[in-house]
Design a protein around this motif. Structure first.
Motif, PDB file in Angstrom:
ATOM      1  N   ILE A 115      57.243  -6.337   6.833  1.00 26.76           N
ATOM      2  CA  ILE A 115      57.467  -5.645   8.110  1.00 26.76           C
ATOM      3  C   ILE A 115      56.153  -5.118   8.669  1.00 26.76           C
ATOM      4  CG2 ILE A 115      58.559  -3.644   9.169  1.00 26.76           C
ATOM      5  CD1 ILE A 115      60.906  -4.062   7.233  1.00 26.76           C
ATOM      6  N   ILE A 116      55.354  -4.486   7.786  1.00 30.67           N
ATOM      7  CA  ILE A 116      54.058  -3.955   8.237  1.00 30.67           C
ATOM      8  C   ILE A 116      53.155  -5.096   8.699  1.00 30.67           C
ATOM      9  CG2 ILE A 116      51.949  -2.818   7.449  1.00 30.67           C
ATOM     10  CD1 ILE A 116      53.720  -0.984   5.749  1.00 30.67           C
ATOM     11  N   ASN A 117      53.174  -6.205   7.963  1.00 29.71           N
ATOM     12  CA  ASN A 117      52.373  -7.373   8.342  1.00 29.71           C
ATOM     13  C   ASN A 117      52.831  -7.897   9.702  1.00 29.71           C
ATOM     14  OD1 ASN A 117      50.505  -9.401   8.161  1.00 29.71           O
ATOM     15  ND2 ASN A 117      51.778 -10.720   6.890  1.00 29.71           N
ATOM     16  N   MET A 118      54.150  -7.996   9.947  1.00 34.48           N
ATOM     17  CA  MET A 118      54.669  -8.468  11.234  1.00 34.48           C
ATOM     18  C   MET A 118      54.292  -7.501  12.348  1.00 34.48           C
ATOM     19  SD  MET A 118      58.415  -9.991  10.114  1.00 34.48           S
ATOM     20  CE  MET A 118      59.023  -9.898  11.746  1.00 34.48           C
ATOM     21  N   VAL A 119      54.383  -6.204  12.064  1.00 40.27           N
ATOM     22  CA  VAL A 119      54.001  -5.206  13.072  1.00 40.27           C
ATOM     23  C   VAL A 119      52.506  -5.322  13.375  1.00 40.27           C
ATOM     24  CG1 VAL A 119      53.760  -2.726  13.489  1.00 40.27           C
ATOM     25  CG2 VAL A 119      55.891  -3.621  12.571  1.00 40.27           C
ATOM     26  N   ASN A 120      51.691  -5.487  12.319  1.00 42.60           N
ATOM     27  CA  ASN A 120      50.245  -5.635  12.542  1.00 42.60           C
ATOM     28  C   ASN A 120      49.927  -6.911  13.333  1.00 42.60           C
ATOM     29  OD1 ASN A 120      49.501  -3.239  11.337  1.00 42.60           O
ATOM     30  ND2 ASN A 120      49.230  -4.137   9.309  1.00 42.60           N
TER      31      ASN A 120
ATOM     32  N   ALA B 239      40.538 -11.946  32.013  1.00 43.00           N
ATOM     33  CA  ALA B 239      41.026 -12.713  33.161  1.00 43.00           C
ATOM     34  C   ALA B 239      40.854 -11.910  34.445  1.00 43.00           C
ATOM     35  CB  ALA B 239      42.488 -13.102  32.963  1.00 43.00           C
ATOM     36  N   ASN B 240      41.148 -10.597  34.368  1.00 39.33           N
ATOM     37  CA  ASN B 240      40.948  -9.743  35.546  1.00 39.33           C
ATOM     38  C   ASN B 240      39.484  -9.690  35.945  1.00 39.33           C
ATOM     39  OD1 ASN B 240      43.594  -9.092  36.071  1.00 39.33           O
ATOM     40  ND2 ASN B 240      43.591  -7.260  34.778  1.00 39.33           N
ATOM     41  N   GLN B 241      38.613  -9.585  34.918  1.00 37.45           N
ATOM     42  CA  GLN B 241      37.176  -9.563  35.225  1.00 37.45           C
ATOM     43  C   GLN B 241      36.741 -10.897  35.828  1.00 37.45           C
ATOM     44  OE1 GLN B 241      35.354  -8.541  31.505  1.00 37.45           O
ATOM     45  NE2 GLN B 241      35.546  -6.324  31.824  1.00 37.45           N
ATOM     46  N   LYS B 242      37.220 -12.002  35.262  1.00 36.24           N
ATOM     47  CA  LYS B 242      36.875 -13.310  35.817  1.00 36.24           C
ATOM     48  C   LYS B 242      37.401 -13.451  37.242  1.00 36.24           C
ATOM     49  CE  LYS B 242      36.539 -15.916  31.497  1.00 36.24           C
ATOM     50  NZ  LYS B 242      37.123 -17.000  30.669  1.00 36.24           N
ATOM     51  N   LEU B 243      38.642 -12.991  37.451  1.00 34.73           N
ATOM     52  CA  LEU B 243      39.222 -13.039  38.787  1.00 34.73           C
ATOM     53  C   LEU B 243      38.412 -12.188  39.749  1.00 34.73           C
ATOM     54  CD1 LEU B 243      41.506 -13.978  40.645  1.00 34.73           C
ATOM     55  CD2 LEU B 243      42.808 -11.971  39.919  1.00 34.73           C
ATOM     56  N   SER B 244      38.006 -11.016  39.288  1.00 34.14           N
ATOM     57  CA  SER B 244      37.173 -10.150  40.122  1.00 34.14           C
ATOM     58  C   SER B 244      35.850 -10.828  40.444  1.00 34.14           C
ATOM     59  CB  SER B 244      36.928  -8.823  39.409  1.00 34.14           C
ATOM     60  OG  SER B 244      36.043  -8.020  40.130  1.00 34.14           O
TER      61      SER B 244
ATOM     62  N   ASP C 244      47.135  -6.712  21.396  1.00 36.76           N
ATOM     63  CA  ASP C 244      45.745  -6.337  21.670  1.00 36.76           C
ATOM     64  C   ASP C 244      44.946  -7.540  22.203  1.00 36.76           C
ATOM     65  OD1 ASP C 244      46.181  -3.730  20.918  1.00 36.76           O
ATOM     66  OD2 ASP C 244      45.381  -3.979  18.870  1.00 36.76           O
ATOM     67  N   ASP C 245      45.151  -8.700  21.572  1.00 37.22           N
ATOM     68  CA  ASP C 245      44.470  -9.916  22.013  1.00 37.22           C
ATOM     69  C   ASP C 245      44.912 -10.285  23.436  1.00 37.22           C
ATOM     70  OD1 ASP C 245      42.709 -12.132  21.551  1.00 37.22           O
ATOM     71  OD2 ASP C 245      44.499 -13.404  21.348  1.00 37.22           O
ATOM     72  N   SER C 246      46.208 -10.158  23.708  1.00 40.45           N
ATOM     73  CA  SER C 246      46.720 -10.450  25.047  1.00 40.45           C
ATOM     74  C   SER C 246      46.127  -9.480  26.073  1.00 40.45           C
ATOM     75  CB  SER C 246      48.243 -10.362  25.081  1.00 40.45           C
ATOM     76  OG  SER C 246      48.804 -11.360  24.267  1.00 40.45           O
ATOM     77  N   LEU C 247      46.045  -8.200  25.708  1.00 40.07           N
ATOM     78  CA  LEU C 247      45.447  -7.218  26.623  1.00 40.07           C
ATOM     79  C   LEU C 247      43.973  -7.524  26.863  1.00 40.07           C
ATOM     80  CD1 LEU C 247      47.066  -3.876  25.386  1.00 40.07           C
ATOM     81  CD2 LEU C 247      47.477  -5.075  27.547  1.00 40.07           C
ATOM     82  N   ARG C 248      43.263  -7.907  25.781  1.00 39.14           N
ATOM     83  CA  ARG C 248      41.846  -8.247  25.926  1.00 39.14           C
ATOM     84  C   ARG C 248      41.693  -9.465  26.837  1.00 39.14           C
ATOM     85  NH1 ARG C 248      39.134 -11.899  23.539  1.00 39.14           N
ATOM     86  NH2 ARG C 248      40.602 -12.172  21.840  1.00 39.14           N
TER      87      ARG C 248
END
Length: 170
Positions: A33-38, A54-59, A45-49
């Motif tokens: 469970i902890i591994n799945m949560v991590n 993408a926002n910076q590239k778009l900008s 986090d990767d998606s947010l990064r």
């Protein structure tokens, strides 16, 4: 009341089963469970990064697009300015050429008119002289008999001939 108070054997086995299940869950369940949560946290986090990138590239793309649009506007303004200057130069040259051509045509027309005027004046002068000679000839034939009359006639003719010539030259 027996239902509310469990007996000690049941309590023992329930505690033992609970401890076994708790050990199994703690040993095998929680790490999964902890591994799945991590993993999920890392994916988020990767998606947010990636979204930030993408926002910076778009900008950056928007800034580059605005820069390209500004350059295109400047080039368009420059081309319009050059086209206007070229048009004005062509129109000016055409106007100058038209003025020169009209001045040349007017000068030629004046020269031609003056030549025609001189030709007409010379022609009229010749016709007047010819008519005068014919009139004088006929009059002289009729009146050659008397010298006084001849002199008087010559004086009148000279006065008449000089008057029309001076009127024509005016």
């Amino acid at each position: 009341m027996d239902l509310l108070i469990p007996n000690s054997g049941l309590l023992f086995w329930m505690t033992l089963v609970f401890l076994i299940v708790a050990v199994i869950v703690i040993k095998f369940g929680f790490p999964v469970i902890i591994n799945m949560v991590n993993e999920r946290k890392e994916y988020i986090d990767d998606s947010l990064r990636k979204a930030k990138e993408a926002n910076q590239k778009l900008s950056n793309i928007q800034k580059e697009g605005e820069s390209v649009m500004q350059q295109a506007r400047e080039q368009q303004a420059l081309l319009l300015k050059e086209a206007t200057a070229t048009r004005d130069a062509i129109v000016g040259k055409a106007q100058d050429k038209a003025h020169e051509e009209s001045a040349r045509i007017i000068a030629e027309a004046k020269t031609e008119i003056e030549a025609e005027k001189q030709n007409a004046f010379n022609d009229i002068r010749g016709q007047v002289a010819e008519i005068s000679v014919k009139v004088a000839e006929q009059i002289l034939r009729g009146q050659l008999a008397d010298n006084d009359k001849q002199m008087e006639l010559i004086g009148k003719l000279l006065d008449n001939v000089s008057s029309p010539v001076s009127n024509v030259s005016k």
